[in-house]
Design a protein around this motif. Sequence first.
Motif, PDB file in Angstrom:
ATOM      1  N   ALA A 103       3.204  -0.687  -5.907  1.00 40.58           N
ATOM      2  CA  ALA A 103       2.173  -0.739  -5.250  1.00 40.58           C
ATOM      3  C   ALA A 103       0.976  -1.661  -5.917  1.00 40.58           C
ATOM      4  CB  ALA A 103       1.723   0.507  -5.067  1.00 40.58           C
ATOM      5  N   SER A 104      -0.056  -1.922  -4.445  1.00 43.39           N
ATOM      6  CA  SER A 104      -1.076  -2.936  -5.057  1.00 43.39           C
ATOM      7  C   SER A 104      -2.202  -1.852  -4.980  1.00 43.39           C
ATOM      8  CB  SER A 104      -1.110  -4.155  -4.653  1.00 43.39           C
ATOM      9  OG  SER A 104      -1.102  -3.646  -3.091  1.00 43.39           O
ATOM     10  N   LEU A 105      -1.962  -0.614  -3.835  1.00 41.14           N
ATOM     11  CA  LEU A 105      -3.080   0.575  -3.696  1.00 41.14           C
ATOM     12  C   LEU A 105      -2.644   1.723  -3.054  1.00 41.14           C
ATOM     13  CD1 LEU A 105      -6.549  -1.129  -1.656  1.00 41.14           C
ATOM     14  CD2 LEU A 105      -5.487   0.976  -1.017  1.00 41.14           C
ATOM     15  N   VAL A 106      -3.121   2.900  -3.555  1.00 38.14           N
ATOM     16  CA  VAL A 106      -3.016   4.123  -3.055  1.00 38.14           C
ATOM     17  C   VAL A 106      -3.394   4.937  -2.421  1.00 38.14           C
ATOM     18  CG1 VAL A 106      -2.275   5.782  -3.685  1.00 38.14           C
ATOM     19  CG2 VAL A 106      -1.644   4.298  -5.301  1.00 38.14           C
ATOM     20  N   THR A 107      -3.186   5.011  -1.204  1.00 42.14           N
ATOM     21  CA  THR A 107      -4.491   6.325  -0.281  1.00 42.14           C
ATOM     22  C   THR A 107      -3.451   7.223  -0.518  1.00 42.14           C
ATOM     23  OG1 THR A 107      -2.577   5.883   1.735  1.00 42.14           O
ATOM     24  CG2 THR A 107      -4.301   4.003   1.305  1.00 42.14           C
ATOM     25  N   ILE A 108      -4.917   8.587  -1.000  1.00 46.46           N
ATOM     26  CA  ILE A 108      -4.081  10.063  -0.189  1.00 46.46           C
ATOM     27  C   ILE A 108      -4.798  11.135   0.525  1.00 46.46           C
ATOM     28  CG2 ILE A 108      -3.919  11.667  -2.445  1.00 46.46           C
ATOM     29  CD1 ILE A 108      -3.972  10.185  -4.331  1.00 46.46           C
ATOM     30  N   SER A 109      -3.987  11.263   0.905  1.00 45.21           N
ATOM     31  CA  SER A 109      -4.822  12.110   2.221  1.00 45.21           C
ATOM     32  C   SER A 109      -4.497  13.008   2.548  1.00 45.21           C
ATOM     33  CB  SER A 109      -4.245  10.716   3.629  1.00 45.21           C
ATOM     34  OG  SER A 109      -4.908  10.018   3.876  1.00 45.21           O
ATOM     35  N   ILE A 152      -7.835   5.337  -2.974  1.00 40.69           N
ATOM     36  CA  ILE A 152      -8.396   6.088  -1.377  1.00 40.69           C
ATOM     37  C   ILE A 152      -8.115   7.269  -1.302  1.00 40.69           C
ATOM     38  CG2 ILE A 152      -9.244   5.675   0.659  1.00 40.69           C
ATOM     39  CD1 ILE A 152      -9.136   2.051   1.265  1.00 40.69           C
ATOM     40  N   VAL A 153      -9.397   8.100  -1.256  1.00 37.45           N
ATOM     41  CA  VAL A 153      -8.709   9.465  -1.332  1.00 37.45           C
ATOM     42  C   VAL A 153      -9.476   9.727  -0.154  1.00 37.45           C
ATOM     43  CG1 VAL A 153      -9.138  11.913  -1.989  1.00 37.45           C
ATOM     44  CG2 VAL A 153      -8.580   9.989  -3.810  1.00 37.45           C
ATOM     45  N   ASP A 154      -8.626  10.367   1.288  1.00 39.09           N
ATOM     46  CA  ASP A 154      -9.169  11.169   2.260  1.00 39.09           C
ATOM     47  C   ASP A 154      -9.240  12.884   2.485  1.00 39.09           C
ATOM     48  OD1 ASP A 154     -11.067  11.092   4.700  1.00 39.09           O
ATOM     49  OD2 ASP A 154      -9.150  10.864   5.492  1.00 39.09           O
ATOM     50  N   SER A 155      -9.522  13.253   1.393  1.00 44.65           N
ATOM     51  CA  SER A 155      -9.122  14.986   1.257  1.00 44.65           C
ATOM     52  C   SER A 155     -10.314  15.711   1.425  1.00 44.65           C
ATOM     53  CB  SER A 155      -8.561  14.683   0.045  1.00 44.65           C
ATOM     54  OG  SER A 155      -7.724  16.806  -0.423  1.00 44.65           O
ATOM     55  N   SER A 156     -10.720  16.761   1.088  1.00 42.00           N
ATOM     56  CA  SER A 156     -12.256  17.843   1.230  1.00 42.00           C
ATOM     57  C   SER A 156     -11.776  19.025   0.230  1.00 42.00           C
ATOM     58  CB  SER A 156     -12.359  18.237   2.704  1.00 42.00           C
ATOM     59  OG  SER A 156     -11.256  19.167   3.418  1.00 42.00           O
ATOM     60  N   GLY A 157     -12.793  19.647   0.282  1.00 43.57           N
ATOM     61  CA  GLY A 157     -12.930  20.835  -1.199  1.00 43.57           C
ATOM     62  C   GLY A 157     -12.846  20.613  -1.777  1.00 43.57           C
ATOM     63  N   GLU A 158     -12.592  22.024  -2.454  1.00 45.11           N
ATOM     64  CA  GLU A 158     -12.226  21.532  -4.156  1.00 45.11           C
ATOM     65  C   GLU A 158     -10.638  21.154  -4.400  1.00 45.11           C
ATOM     66  OE1 GLU A 158     -12.926  23.157  -7.667  1.00 45.11           O
ATOM     67  OE2 GLU A 158     -13.335  23.992  -5.771  1.00 45.11           O
ATOM     68  N   GLU A 159     -10.154  20.634  -3.622  1.00 43.08           N
ATOM     69  CA  GLU A 159      -9.356  19.401  -4.007  1.00 43.08           C
ATOM     70  C   GLU A 159     -10.284  18.082  -4.247  1.00 43.08           C
ATOM     71  OE1 GLU A 159      -6.759  19.393  -0.028  1.00 43.08           O
ATOM     72  OE2 GLU A 159      -5.951  21.418  -1.111  1.00 43.08           O
ATOM     73  N   LEU A 160     -11.405  17.967  -3.629  1.00 46.65           N
ATOM     74  CA  LEU A 160     -12.213  16.677  -3.387  1.00 46.65           C
ATOM     75  C   LEU A 160     -12.840  16.415  -4.483  1.00 46.65           C
ATOM     76  CD1 LEU A 160     -13.101  13.597  -2.779  1.00 46.65           C
ATOM     77  CD2 LEU A 160     -14.186  14.889  -1.177  1.00 46.65           C
ATOM     78  N   ALA A 187      -8.350   0.561   4.374  1.00 44.67           N
ATOM     79  CA  ALA A 187      -7.109   0.278   2.655  1.00 44.67           C
ATOM     80  C   ALA A 187      -6.242  -1.134   2.813  1.00 44.67           C
ATOM     81  CB  ALA A 187      -5.770   0.748   3.141  1.00 44.67           C
ATOM     82  N   VAL A 188      -5.977  -1.958   3.867  1.00 46.36           N
ATOM     83  CA  VAL A 188      -6.146  -3.121   4.412  1.00 46.36           C
ATOM     84  C   VAL A 188      -6.691  -4.110   4.526  1.00 46.36           C
ATOM     85  CG1 VAL A 188      -5.898  -4.730   6.463  1.00 46.36           C
ATOM     86  CG2 VAL A 188      -4.205  -2.713   6.236  1.00 46.36           C
ATOM     87  N   ALA A 189      -8.292  -4.246   4.682  1.00 45.60           N
ATOM     88  CA  ALA A 189      -9.529  -5.232   4.097  1.00 45.60           C
ATOM     89  C   ALA A 189      -8.885  -5.283   2.899  1.00 45.60           C
ATOM     90  CB  ALA A 189     -10.466  -4.355   4.924  1.00 45.60           C
ATOM     91  N   ILE A 202       0.953  -1.509  -0.395  1.00 43.13           N
ATOM     92  CA  ILE A 202      -0.023   0.244   0.405  1.00 43.13           C
ATOM     93  C   ILE A 202       1.267   1.025  -0.068  1.00 43.13           C
ATOM     94  CG2 ILE A 202      -2.300   1.665   1.476  1.00 43.13           C
ATOM     95  CD1 ILE A 202      -2.124  -1.142   2.662  1.00 43.13           C
ATOM     96  N   LEU A 203       0.529   2.242  -0.685  1.00 43.84           N
ATOM     97  CA  LEU A 203       1.597   2.955  -1.113  1.00 43.84           C
ATOM     98  C   LEU A 203       0.414   4.388  -0.244  1.00 43.84           C
ATOM     99  CD1 LEU A 203       4.263   5.059  -2.185  1.00 43.84           C
ATOM    100  CD2 LEU A 203       2.249   5.209  -4.290  1.00 43.84           C
ATOM    101  N   ALA A 204       1.239   4.971   0.800  1.00 45.11           N
ATOM    102  CA  ALA A 204       0.383   6.072   1.486  1.00 45.11           C
ATOM    103  C   ALA A 204       1.101   7.075   0.957  1.00 45.11           C
ATOM    104  CB  ALA A 204       0.582   5.600   3.090  1.00 45.11           C
ATOM    105  N   VAL A 205       0.210   8.456   0.700  1.00 42.51           N
ATOM    106  CA  VAL A 205       0.598   9.589   0.452  1.00 42.51           C
ATOM    107  C   VAL A 205      -0.284  10.496   1.494  1.00 42.51           C
ATOM    108  CG1 VAL A 205       0.579  11.213  -1.496  1.00 42.51           C
ATOM    109  CG2 VAL A 205       0.936   9.052  -2.046  1.00 42.51           C
ATOM    110  N   THR A 206       1.059  12.038   1.734  1.00 44.48           N
ATOM    111  CA  THR A 206       1.422  12.861   2.313  1.00 44.48           C
ATOM    112  C   THR A 206       2.215  13.647   1.763  1.00 44.48           C
ATOM    113  OG1 THR A 206       1.046  11.261   4.692  1.00 44.48           O
ATOM    114  CG2 THR A 206       1.474  13.567   5.060  1.00 44.48           C
ATOM    115  N   MET A 207       1.191  14.865   1.222  1.00 46.36           N
ATOM    116  CA  MET A 207       2.157  15.984   0.526  1.00 46.36           C
ATOM    117  C   MET A 207       2.389  17.240   1.097  1.00 46.36           C
ATOM    118  SD  MET A 207       1.976  14.637  -2.688  1.00 46.36           S
ATOM    119  CE  MET A 207       2.495  16.566  -3.449  1.00 46.36           C
TER     120      MET A 207
END
Length: 311
Positions: free
Chosen positions: A128-134, A161-169, A261-263, A2-7
Amino acid sequence: MILAVTMNPSVDISYPVDRFKFDDVNRVETVRKTAGGKGLNVARVISQMEDEVLATGVLGGTIGDYIVQELNESNIPNDFLRIEKESRNCIAILHEGMQTEILESGPTLSKEEGTAFLEKFECLLTTASLVTISGSLPKGLPTHFYRKMVEISCNKEKPVIVDSSGEELKQVLKHEKKPFAIKPNIAELSQLLGFEAEAGNIDMKQTLNHEIFKGIEWIVVSMGDKGAFVRHGDDYYQVTIPKIDVINPVGSGDATVAGLAVALNRNQTVESVLKTAMTTGMLNAMEAVTGFVNIRKLKKYYDCVKVKKID
């Protein structure tokens, strides 16, 4: 993996004081410093669940060095784009049952640095098999930056999986290439749609039928102690959780994303996916440290989560 992104990661600094004095000296005996940012919380919990994870994003300066050091000490693999600008500190002053936060905005990225990260991101996707962007984007990057990341991932057939908000989402959802899953809360859902989202089953079904959500496989609307309302494909679920003793709810949404993500990465059943995600969120809220779950308690609380399909 799992690739976990924190910008826009940070060093989170906690200053507990008995009484906060304005325009005066406040002395602190105990200081807690941790590698912070929503995506790093996700990566930390995934690691605790013993799934393979790689943390990535953008880091710079001595603060960036400290974040990498903290991740290495926690045995969390990481591969960040390094820049010359300094990453940020986020300070929380804990006083008299309250929390006063001082949040630095972080570095302003250039167009070239944004392009360099996208190139790095595309390379990291190969394993990667799955990506999270937070979380939020750093200054300097356009609001459609996450949309580009989702597009790159979709072109390589990697679920996001995207966990963001506002205009970015909103930019992500308006594009033809869709994320596999999103995890808004009620407030973020309302902000996204421009009207007050209601928590009732009928209202939520109508809300999640909105055209903007077309093509998204999983929509997990987190609702705090009321659990979650979920749309998976054409099916709807109400997920309820047991009453727990909340110690620190900060990061529970990130822990939920980690469990989700894990499940999903383990190809679990719908019920198991939802129960795992809700359980990791609960376990984080029961601990003082943000982005930490006691895996030994997982089964106990997993069994208490109820998933009901809504007709």
